[in-house]
Design a protein around this motif. Sequence first.
Motif, PDB file in Angstrom:
ATOM      1  N   HIS A  90      -0.638   2.166  -0.849  1.00 52.80           N
ATOM      2  CA  HIS A  90       0.580   2.959  -0.709  1.00 52.80           C
ATOM      3  C   HIS A  90       0.719   3.989  -1.824  1.00 52.80           C
ATOM      4  O   HIS A  90       1.581   4.871  -1.738  1.00 52.80           O
ATOM      5  CB  HIS A  90       1.799   2.031  -0.717  1.00 52.80           C
ATOM      6  CG  HIS A  90       1.749   0.992   0.360  1.00 52.80           C
ATOM      7  ND1 HIS A  90       2.191   1.218   1.638  1.00 52.80           N
ATOM      8  CD2 HIS A  90       1.265  -0.282   0.362  1.00 52.80           C
ATOM      9  CE1 HIS A  90       2.022   0.133   2.378  1.00 52.80           C
ATOM     10  NE2 HIS A  90       1.454  -0.789   1.624  1.00 52.80           N
ATOM     11  N   ALA A  91      -0.108   3.886  -2.842  1.00 52.55           N
ATOM     12  CA  ALA A  91      -0.109   4.823  -3.965  1.00 52.55           C
ATOM     13  C   ALA A  91      -1.471   5.503  -4.026  1.00 52.55           C
ATOM     14  O   ALA A  91      -2.433   5.039  -3.409  1.00 52.55           O
ATOM     15  CB  ALA A  91       0.168   4.064  -5.270  1.00 52.55           C
ATOM     16  N   ARG A 141      -0.833  16.712  -7.115  1.00 54.26           N
ATOM     17  CA  ARG A 141      -1.453  15.798  -8.081  1.00 54.26           C
ATOM     18  C   ARG A 141      -2.465  16.531  -8.951  1.00 54.26           C
ATOM     19  O   ARG A 141      -2.556  16.302 -10.170  1.00 54.26           O
ATOM     20  CB  ARG A 141      -2.138  14.657  -7.331  1.00 54.26           C
ATOM     21  CG  ARG A 141      -1.182  13.641  -6.746  1.00 54.26           C
ATOM     22  CD  ARG A 141      -0.743  12.678  -7.827  1.00 54.26           C
ATOM     23  NE  ARG A 141       0.184  11.680  -7.334  1.00 54.26           N
ATOM     24  CZ  ARG A 141       0.587  10.641  -8.038  1.00 54.26           C
ATOM     25  NH1 ARG A 141       0.132  10.456  -9.259  1.00 54.26           N
ATOM     26  NH2 ARG A 141       1.447   9.775  -7.551  1.00 54.26           N
ATOM     27  N   ARG A 166       2.425  -0.919  -3.676  1.00 57.10           N
ATOM     28  CA  ARG A 166       3.726  -0.499  -3.145  1.00 57.10           C
ATOM     29  C   ARG A 166       4.667  -0.010  -4.242  1.00 57.10           C
ATOM     30  O   ARG A 166       5.501   0.872  -4.001  1.00 57.10           O
ATOM     31  CB  ARG A 166       4.387  -1.654  -2.386  1.00 57.10           C
ATOM     32  CG  ARG A 166       3.713  -1.993  -1.062  1.00 57.10           C
ATOM     33  CD  ARG A 166       4.454  -3.099  -0.343  1.00 57.10           C
ATOM     34  NE  ARG A 166       3.834  -3.397   0.945  1.00 57.10           N
ATOM     35  CZ  ARG A 166       4.072  -2.724   2.074  1.00 57.10           C
ATOM     36  NH1 ARG A 166       4.946  -1.727   2.069  1.00 57.10           N
ATOM     37  NH2 ARG A 166       3.480  -3.055   3.189  1.00 57.10           N
ATOM     38  N   GLU A 205       4.635   9.133   6.974  1.00 52.23           N
ATOM     39  CA  GLU A 205       3.796  10.300   7.250  1.00 52.23           C
ATOM     40  C   GLU A 205       2.587   9.853   8.051  1.00 52.23           C
ATOM     41  O   GLU A 205       1.873   8.939   7.662  1.00 52.23           O
ATOM     42  CB  GLU A 205       3.349  10.950   5.938  1.00 52.23           C
ATOM     43  CG  GLU A 205       2.575  12.241   6.141  1.00 52.23           C
ATOM     44  CD  GLU A 205       2.203  12.865   4.797  1.00 52.23           C
ATOM     45  OE1 GLU A 205       1.491  13.859   4.800  1.00 52.23           O
ATOM     46  OE2 GLU A 205       2.656  12.330   3.770  1.00 52.23           O
ATOM     47  N   MET A 230       8.765   1.319  -2.187  1.00 50.72           N
ATOM     48  CA  MET A 230       8.413   2.727  -2.409  1.00 50.72           C
ATOM     49  C   MET A 230       7.356   2.821  -3.495  1.00 50.72           C
ATOM     50  O   MET A 230       7.486   2.252  -4.566  1.00 50.72           O
ATOM     51  CB  MET A 230       9.653   3.519  -2.836  1.00 50.72           C
ATOM     52  CG  MET A 230       9.365   4.990  -3.119  1.00 50.72           C
ATOM     53  SD  MET A 230      10.885   5.856  -3.588  1.00 50.72           S
ATOM     54  CE  MET A 230      10.197   7.453  -4.013  1.00 50.72           C
ATOM     55  N   ALA A 231       6.251   3.572  -3.244  1.00 48.75           N
ATOM     56  CA  ALA A 231       5.176   3.699  -4.215  1.00 48.75           C
ATOM     57  C   ALA A 231       5.691   4.374  -5.476  1.00 48.75           C
ATOM     58  O   ALA A 231       6.436   5.335  -5.447  1.00 48.75           O
ATOM     59  CB  ALA A 231       4.019   4.505  -3.618  1.00 48.75           C
ATOM     60  N   ARG A 273      -0.032  17.343  -0.929  1.00 45.70           N
ATOM     61  CA  ARG A 273       0.228  16.281  -1.904  1.00 45.70           C
ATOM     62  C   ARG A 273      -0.922  16.183  -2.904  1.00 45.70           C
ATOM     63  O   ARG A 273      -0.712  15.932  -4.092  1.00 45.70           O
ATOM     64  CB  ARG A 273       0.416  14.948  -1.183  1.00 45.70           C
ATOM     65  CG  ARG A 273       1.692  14.885  -0.348  1.00 45.70           C
ATOM     66  CD  ARG A 273       1.694  13.662   0.567  1.00 45.70           C
ATOM     67  NE  ARG A 273       1.699  12.405  -0.157  1.00 45.70           N
ATOM     68  CZ  ARG A 273       2.792  11.814  -0.637  1.00 45.70           C
ATOM     69  NH1 ARG A 273       3.975  12.384  -0.458  1.00 45.70           N
ATOM     70  NH2 ARG A 273       2.715  10.666  -1.274  1.00 45.70           N
ATOM     71  N   ARG A 278      -2.707   9.239  -0.888  1.00 41.74           N
ATOM     72  CA  ARG A 278      -2.312   8.600   0.352  1.00 41.74           C
ATOM     73  C   ARG A 278      -1.069   9.262   0.954  1.00 41.74           C
ATOM     74  O   ARG A 278      -0.309   9.907   0.249  1.00 41.74           O
ATOM     75  CB  ARG A 278      -2.003   7.110   0.092  1.00 41.74           C
ATOM     76  CG  ARG A 278      -3.177   6.322  -0.484  1.00 41.74           C
ATOM     77  CD  ARG A 278      -4.232   6.079   0.574  1.00 41.74           C
ATOM     78  NE  ARG A 278      -3.624   5.365   1.705  1.00 41.74           N
ATOM     79  CZ  ARG A 278      -3.985   5.548   2.960  1.00 41.74           C
ATOM     80  NH1 ARG A 278      -4.920   6.402   3.280  1.00 41.74           N
ATOM     81  NH2 ARG A 278      -3.405   4.851   3.922  1.00 41.74           N
ATOM     82  N   PRO A 279      -0.844   9.110   2.268  1.00 39.73           N
ATOM     83  CA  PRO A 279       0.376   9.667   2.870  1.00 39.73           C
ATOM     84  C   PRO A 279       1.612   8.956   2.339  1.00 39.73           C
ATOM     85  O   PRO A 279       1.559   7.813   1.888  1.00 39.73           O
ATOM     86  CB  PRO A 279       0.201   9.365   4.366  1.00 39.73           C
ATOM     87  CG  PRO A 279      -1.254   9.053   4.547  1.00 39.73           C
ATOM     88  CD  PRO A 279      -1.713   8.465   3.256  1.00 39.73           C
ATOM     89  N   SER A 280       2.741   9.657   2.402  1.00 38.26           N
ATOM     90  CA  SER A 280       4.004   9.041   2.029  1.00 38.26           C
ATOM     91  C   SER A 280       4.467   8.137   3.174  1.00 38.26           C
ATOM     92  O   SER A 280       3.918   8.172   4.277  1.00 38.26           O
ATOM     93  CB  SER A 280       5.070  10.092   1.735  1.00 38.26           C
ATOM     94  OG  SER A 280       5.283  10.887   2.903  1.00 38.26           O
ATOM     95  N   SER A 281       5.471   7.330   2.910  1.00 31.15           N
ATOM     96  CA  SER A 281       5.989   6.434   3.932  1.00 31.15           C
ATOM     97  C   SER A 281       6.448   7.226   5.144  1.00 31.15           C
ATOM     98  O   SER A 281       7.190   8.204   5.015  1.00 31.15           O
ATOM     99  CB  SER A 281       7.165   5.633   3.379  1.00 31.15           C
ATOM    100  OG  SER A 281       6.747   4.838   2.286  1.00 31.15           O
TER     101      SER A 281
END
Length: 300
Positions: free
Chosen positions: A137-138, A174, A105, A299, A1-2, A170, A294-297
């Motif tokens: 991933h982040a 931020r 990640r 997404e 998980m990022a 998202r 970036r998209p979430s896991s």
Amino acid sequence: MAGEDGAVVVGVDGSEAATRALRWAARWAADREAPLHVVYAYGLVARYFATEAPVPPSVIESLLEEAQHIVDAAAREATELAPGLAVSARAVDEPPVPALTHRSRTAALVVLGASGLGGFTGMLAGSTAVAVAAHAHAPVVVVRCGEGRTEPPSTGPIVVGLDGSSLSERAVARAFEEARRRSAPLVAVHAWADVEDENLLRRARLFFMNTPEEEEVRARLDEQLAGWRAKYPEVSVERVLVRDRPRRQLLDRSTTAQLVVVGSRGRGGFTGMLLGSTSQALIHHAQCPVMVVRPSSGES
């Protein structure tokens, strides 16, 4: 998980652009009391594996010494800039893109210079920055300075691009957090264009102004921002609603901004697309640092 360990990962290679990115990353990490991981992925195997001639041991030893010198110097500079900052530094024998993507990640943020030692004078952005922004991933920050500057700007608004997509939501999250921490105003830009022809675009802008369509789009924009404005009442927000190409609006505003925040791809992208035209244009041409969210896991 990022974001699992909350660290900031910064890629270095001894170049001037990478050193600017290191300084930016160190300040960002220190402000959030996050650890800083300095990574130099020199990819010795990748550089020489394809050659049939054996690499002399003296060459390998020299390259390893150089790599260690680069990360040690980077770690010292980060510590001098932000005393008390937890800094780790590693030189790894991996190609830069997979090395940084893998480390993203568990990172809160990945920071890169706009170009590295592999670039050339006048190069817009290095291939590493583009590829990591497409695969990480982040969130990824590509540190750009702009014309006539030797360091990225530290004043001006935070600019965020919106298009109603979940990824732009998202990006808005931020952007509000960055604006709050920096006590900076936020400029929320919603721009879209159905045509590329400049003459048609000018006419489209004219017919769009003060129409029911404009009011409908403005209402949707207000709705998207309402929750964030309530969460961050101290952030001053300017709304920009215009029928234009998003990349042009955001690039224009990057000249006076300290950071531009965008999703890696927008509503106009297609499923599976890694990096949209707007985010690519900003990575290549913006006059300030660019954060690509970036998209979430899971997404799409």
